[in-house]
Design a protein around this motif. Sequence first.
Motif, PDB file in Angstrom:
ATOM      1  N   ALA A 297       1.562  -9.235  -1.285  1.00  0.00           N
ATOM      2  CA  ALA A 297       0.845  -8.031  -1.719  1.00  0.00           C
ATOM      3  C   ALA A 297       1.785  -7.105  -2.498  1.00  0.00           C
ATOM      4  O   ALA A 297       1.419  -6.568  -3.548  1.00  0.00           O
ATOM      5  CB  ALA A 297       0.253  -7.305  -0.515  1.00  0.00           C
TER       6      ALA A 297
ATOM      7  N   LEU B 260      -6.965  -4.422  -4.747  1.00  0.00           N
ATOM      8  CA  LEU B 260      -6.212  -5.077  -3.679  1.00  0.00           C
ATOM      9  C   LEU B 260      -7.137  -5.674  -2.615  1.00  0.00           C
ATOM     10  O   LEU B 260      -6.885  -6.765  -2.105  1.00  0.00           O
ATOM     11  CB  LEU B 260      -5.219  -4.102  -3.048  1.00  0.00           C
ATOM     12  CG  LEU B 260      -4.016  -3.775  -3.931  1.00  0.00           C
ATOM     13  CD1 LEU B 260      -3.256  -2.576  -3.380  1.00  0.00           C
ATOM     14  CD2 LEU B 260      -3.104  -4.970  -4.059  1.00  0.00           C
TER      15      LEU B 260
ATOM     16  N   TYR C 268      -5.566  -8.939  -0.869  1.00  0.00           N
ATOM     17  CA  TYR C 268      -4.239  -8.453  -0.484  1.00  0.00           C
ATOM     18  C   TYR C 268      -4.305  -7.315   0.533  1.00  0.00           C
ATOM     19  O   TYR C 268      -3.289  -6.941   1.112  1.00  0.00           O
ATOM     20  CB  TYR C 268      -3.462  -7.963  -1.710  1.00  0.00           C
ATOM     21  CG  TYR C 268      -3.104  -9.058  -2.673  1.00  0.00           C
ATOM     22  CD1 TYR C 268      -2.138 -10.009  -2.338  1.00  0.00           C
ATOM     23  CD2 TYR C 268      -3.724  -9.152  -3.912  1.00  0.00           C
ATOM     24  CE1 TYR C 268      -1.800 -11.022  -3.224  1.00  0.00           C
ATOM     25  CE2 TYR C 268      -3.393 -10.159  -4.800  1.00  0.00           C
ATOM     26  CZ  TYR C 268      -2.432 -11.085  -4.455  1.00  0.00           C
ATOM     27  OH  TYR C 268      -2.095 -12.091  -5.334  1.00  0.00           O
ATOM     28  N   ALA C 269      -5.489  -6.730   0.709  1.00  0.00           N
ATOM     29  CA  ALA C 269      -5.661  -5.589   1.617  1.00  0.00           C
ATOM     30  C   ALA C 269      -7.039  -5.658   2.252  1.00  0.00           C
ATOM     31  O   ALA C 269      -7.917  -6.398   1.796  1.00  0.00           O
ATOM     32  CB  ALA C 269      -5.510  -4.266   0.847  1.00  0.00           C
TER      33      ALA C 269
ATOM     34  N   ASN D  14      -6.662   0.466  -5.510  1.00  0.00           N
ATOM     35  CA  ASN D  14      -7.012   0.343  -4.096  1.00  0.00           C
ATOM     36  C   ASN D  14      -8.087  -0.729  -3.897  1.00  0.00           C
ATOM     37  O   ASN D  14      -7.963  -1.610  -3.050  1.00  0.00           O
ATOM     38  CB  ASN D  14      -7.530   1.665  -3.542  1.00  0.00           C
ATOM     39  CG  ASN D  14      -6.605   2.838  -3.786  1.00  0.00           C
ATOM     40  OD1 ASN D  14      -6.060   3.013  -4.875  1.00  0.00           O
ATOM     41  ND2 ASN D  14      -6.430   3.668  -2.780  1.00  0.00           N
TER      42      ASN D  14
ATOM     43  N   TYR E 199      -9.583   0.390   5.240  1.00  0.00           N
ATOM     44  CA  TYR E 199      -8.931   1.025   6.393  1.00  0.00           C
ATOM     45  C   TYR E 199      -9.141   2.528   6.323  1.00  0.00           C
ATOM     46  O   TYR E 199      -8.914   3.129   5.279  1.00  0.00           O
ATOM     47  CB  TYR E 199      -7.437   0.702   6.350  1.00  0.00           C
ATOM     48  CG  TYR E 199      -6.603   1.368   7.411  1.00  0.00           C
ATOM     49  CD1 TYR E 199      -6.671   0.951   8.726  1.00  0.00           C
ATOM     50  CD2 TYR E 199      -5.729   2.400   7.084  1.00  0.00           C
ATOM     51  CE1 TYR E 199      -5.891   1.551   9.702  1.00  0.00           C
ATOM     52  CE2 TYR E 199      -4.941   2.997   8.054  1.00  0.00           C
ATOM     53  CZ  TYR E 199      -5.019   2.567   9.355  1.00  0.00           C
ATOM     54  OH  TYR E 199      -4.254   3.162  10.318  1.00  0.00           O
TER      55      TYR E 199
ATOM     56  N   ILE F  23      -7.026   1.778   2.401  1.00  0.00           N
ATOM     57  CA  ILE F  23      -6.773   0.340   2.483  1.00  0.00           C
ATOM     58  C   ILE F  23      -5.550   0.093   3.366  1.00  0.00           C
ATOM     59  O   ILE F  23      -4.764   1.007   3.626  1.00  0.00           O
ATOM     60  CB  ILE F  23      -6.547  -0.319   1.107  1.00  0.00           C
ATOM     61  CG1 ILE F  23      -5.240   0.172   0.463  1.00  0.00           C
ATOM     62  CG2 ILE F  23      -7.743  -0.123   0.204  1.00  0.00           C
ATOM     63  CD1 ILE F  23      -4.804  -0.656  -0.726  1.00  0.00           C
ATOM     64  N   ASN F  24      -5.397  -1.141   3.794  1.00  0.00           N
ATOM     65  CA  ASN F  24      -4.212  -1.515   4.568  1.00  0.00           C
ATOM     66  C   ASN F  24      -3.782  -2.912   4.152  1.00  0.00           C
ATOM     67  O   ASN F  24      -4.564  -3.854   4.202  1.00  0.00           O
ATOM     68  CB  ASN F  24      -4.506  -1.476   6.067  1.00  0.00           C
ATOM     69  CG  ASN F  24      -3.243  -1.550   6.892  1.00  0.00           C
ATOM     70  OD1 ASN F  24      -2.211  -1.007   6.517  1.00  0.00           O
ATOM     71  ND2 ASN F  24      -3.316  -2.221   8.016  1.00  0.00           N
ATOM     72  N   CYS F  25      -2.513  -3.023   3.722  1.00  0.00           N
ATOM     73  CA  CYS F  25      -1.922  -4.318   3.378  1.00  0.00           C
ATOM     74  C   CYS F  25      -1.103  -4.803   4.568  1.00  0.00           C
ATOM     75  O   CYS F  25      -0.671  -4.009   5.395  1.00  0.00           O
ATOM     76  CB  CYS F  25      -1.011  -4.180   2.157  1.00  0.00           C
ATOM     77  SG  CYS F  25      -1.889  -3.879   0.616  1.00  0.00           S
TER      78      CYS F  25
ATOM     79  N   ASP G 211       0.801  -1.231   0.000  1.00  0.00           N
ATOM     80  CA  ASP G 211       0.000   0.000   0.000  1.00  0.00           C
ATOM     81  C   ASP G 211       0.833   1.281   0.000  1.00  0.00           C
ATOM     82  O   ASP G 211       0.299   2.360   0.222  1.00  0.00           O
ATOM     83  CB  ASP G 211      -0.999   0.005   1.166  1.00  0.00           C
ATOM     84  CG  ASP G 211      -0.349  -0.195   2.522  1.00  0.00           C
ATOM     85  OD1 ASP G 211       0.811   0.201   2.720  1.00  0.00           O
ATOM     86  OD2 ASP G 211      -1.012  -0.769   3.405  1.00  0.00           O
TER      87      ASP G 211
END
Length: 137
Positions: free
Chosen positions: A65, A115, A120-121, A112, A124, A45-47, A21
């Motif tokens: 990711a 993912l 992958y994320a 975004n 967030y 988002i958050n990976c 990210d």
Amino acid sequence: MSVIDNLYWYKFRVDRCIDGDTIVGKLDKGRKNFDEDIQIRLNSINCPEISKAKTPEEKAAGEEAKAFVESLILGKEVVVHTYKEKDDDSFARMLADVYILGDGVTEDIFLNKLLVDKGYAVPYRVRKEDNRWALAQ
């Protein structure tokens, strides 16, 4: 749509991916000279972490990711959409939605959301007031 809605769209050349990210590259402010090094955090988002992973599984997921993002955008031009001039997170990274432009045959891709859709994320909120778009839609 007002003119203000179209502000803060930039071309961005991706030189490196820190993790899934966060990307680093050059921002084109409209003169086709990619002259400013910028770190961009994909908005909302958050990976999984890589360098600060709490478990080997988290690190492996973070590396996966990152590899996925690199396979799509490393060394390429994308379009980033920021929402205001001082839209940085607490690490001074620009927060942005990232788009991979289609080639006329394929559609544009909202990275975004992709993912999150691919696992992958996770969605967030970087800031409490961040309600710009809903991933569930």
